[in-house]
Design an enzyme around this catalytic site. Structure first.
Site, short mmCIF file in Angstrom:
data_model
loop_
_atom_site.label_atom_id
_atom_site.label_comp_id
_atom_site.label_asym_id
_atom_site.label_seq_id
_atom_site.Cartn_x
_atom_site.Cartn_y
_atom_site.Cartn_z
N ASN A 1 58.08 -100.44 -60.62
CA ASN A 1 56.92 -101.61 -60.71
C ASN A 1 58.52 -102.80 -60.58
OD1 ASN A 1 53.79 -101.80 -60.54
ND2 ASN A 1 54.82 -99.34 -61.45
N LYS B 1 58.88 -88.32 -66.31
CA LYS B 1 57.77 -88.74 -66.05
C LYS B 1 57.85 -88.53 -64.63
CE LYS B 1 56.39 -93.32 -64.66
NZ LYS B 1 56.59 -94.55 -63.80
#
Length: 327
Positions: free
Chosen positions: A61, A184
């Site tokens: 992001n 993650k």
């Protein structure tokens, strides 16, 4: 100062449970698209003050692949300085560290350490994806962890790594390294969360959801939280779900999860350019600073803009109520 770890031992703390945000990176609308440090600082301040447990810089992001080493270093330093200024010196600061070779990634972990980061978030190198078999991937992470001066968090995101996946058996091997603290999972692998928990205590090696729309399922089978882009706009709603689950308020947590999942679709379908555009609209940042670095196109389709504004709207009142109740 010795900035390398050659002992294969852990050089920092366990990865903290909770909600972590992959911060967006904001750029000026100029030919060189330099980072807009005024908007960037305002956004980091917003994230820190919301109570999030950690901030990821230069993640997906954050448009990691477009950032220079100097920009990454300044992002870390700025975040650390703001965390201290706002009374949260312990807040986890994570830097996305990448490169096409093991040596390049090690160099980025050293940069991260020197700038003040606590952890390195690392994707599988994928330029030579056709040669990256399981043994090569395992060796990469082990060699990196042996030399990194900060703990490593594996970033499993096959969608941006030519389909390369760190599977459960590989995670079991890598989780035994003292300087690899977790993973993650942007692959959406809920079963991986359960398998990780069956093999490791969270203090040794933890698994986090890579989106908010399956945070509760992940927590229910041993996950320790999430790294979610949605926290760029609704951090308190994400934290509230985590807290409800942690306190055993399952029915309330289910309701919160359903609401988050509906809104998360806006970020998933909107892409990074749509995400930045709508966050700027909701938080009052200049639209001129919301564009992604070229060649990623602008989010300029009026119909898409109207769609994402409407998709994101439902959680607005919840976020405001949570903010008001914390003041």
């Amino acid at each position: 100062m010795n900035t390398t770890n050659t002992s294969g031992s852990r050089v920092g703390r366990s990865f903290p449970p909770g909600v972590h945000v992959p911060s967006l990176t904001w750029f000026l609308d100029t030919p060189n698209q330099e980072i807009d440090w005024e908007v960037q600082s305002n956004h980091l301040r917003f994230l820190i003050e919301s109570g999030l447990h950690g901030i990821v810089l230069a993640g997906t992001n954050g448009e990691a692949v477009t950032l220079s080493a100097a920009e990454k270093s300044k992002l870390v330093r700025t975040t650390r300085e703001l965390a201290i200024e706002l009374g949260r010196p312990e807040m986890a600061v994570i830097l996305g560290c990448g490169g096409g070779s093991t040596q390049q990634v090690i160099a980025e972990t050293i940069l991260a350490k020197e700038a003040g980061a606590d952890f390195a978030l690392v994707l599988v190198p994928s330029y030579f994806h056709f040669a990256m078999n399981e043994d090569a991937i395992i060796s990469f992470f082990q060699d990196l962890a042996d030399s990194s001066p900060i703990p490593v968090l594996i970033y499993n995101f096959p969608g941006v790594c030519a389909g390369l996946d760190v599977n459960s058996e590989m995670l079991e091997t890598l989780g035994k390294h003292p300087n690899i603290v977790g993973v993650k999972l942007t692959c959406g692998g809920i079963a991986k969360v359960a398998r990780v928990r069956s093999r490791f205590a969270p203090e040794q090696f933890s698994a986090l959801a890579g989106q908010s729309d399956w945070m509760l399922p992940a927590l229910s089978v041993g996950g320790t939280g999430a790294i979610t882009g949605l926290a760029n706009i609704y951090p308190r709603a994400c934290i509230d779900l985590f807290n409800l689950a942690a306190s055993g308020k399952l029915e309330e947590a289910k309701k919160a999860q359903i609401e988050l999942a509906a809104v998360e679709w806006g970020f998933a379908k909107g892409g990074i350019n749509g995400t930045k555009w709508v966050v700027a609209q909701y938080l009052g940042y200049p639209e001129s600073s919301s564009h992604t670095r070229k060649p990623y196109p602008k989010y300029s389709d009026v119909k898409k803009q109207a769609w994402i504004m409407e998709i994101m709207r439902p959680l607005g009142s919840t976020e405001k109520a949570l903010k008001d109740s914390s003041n």
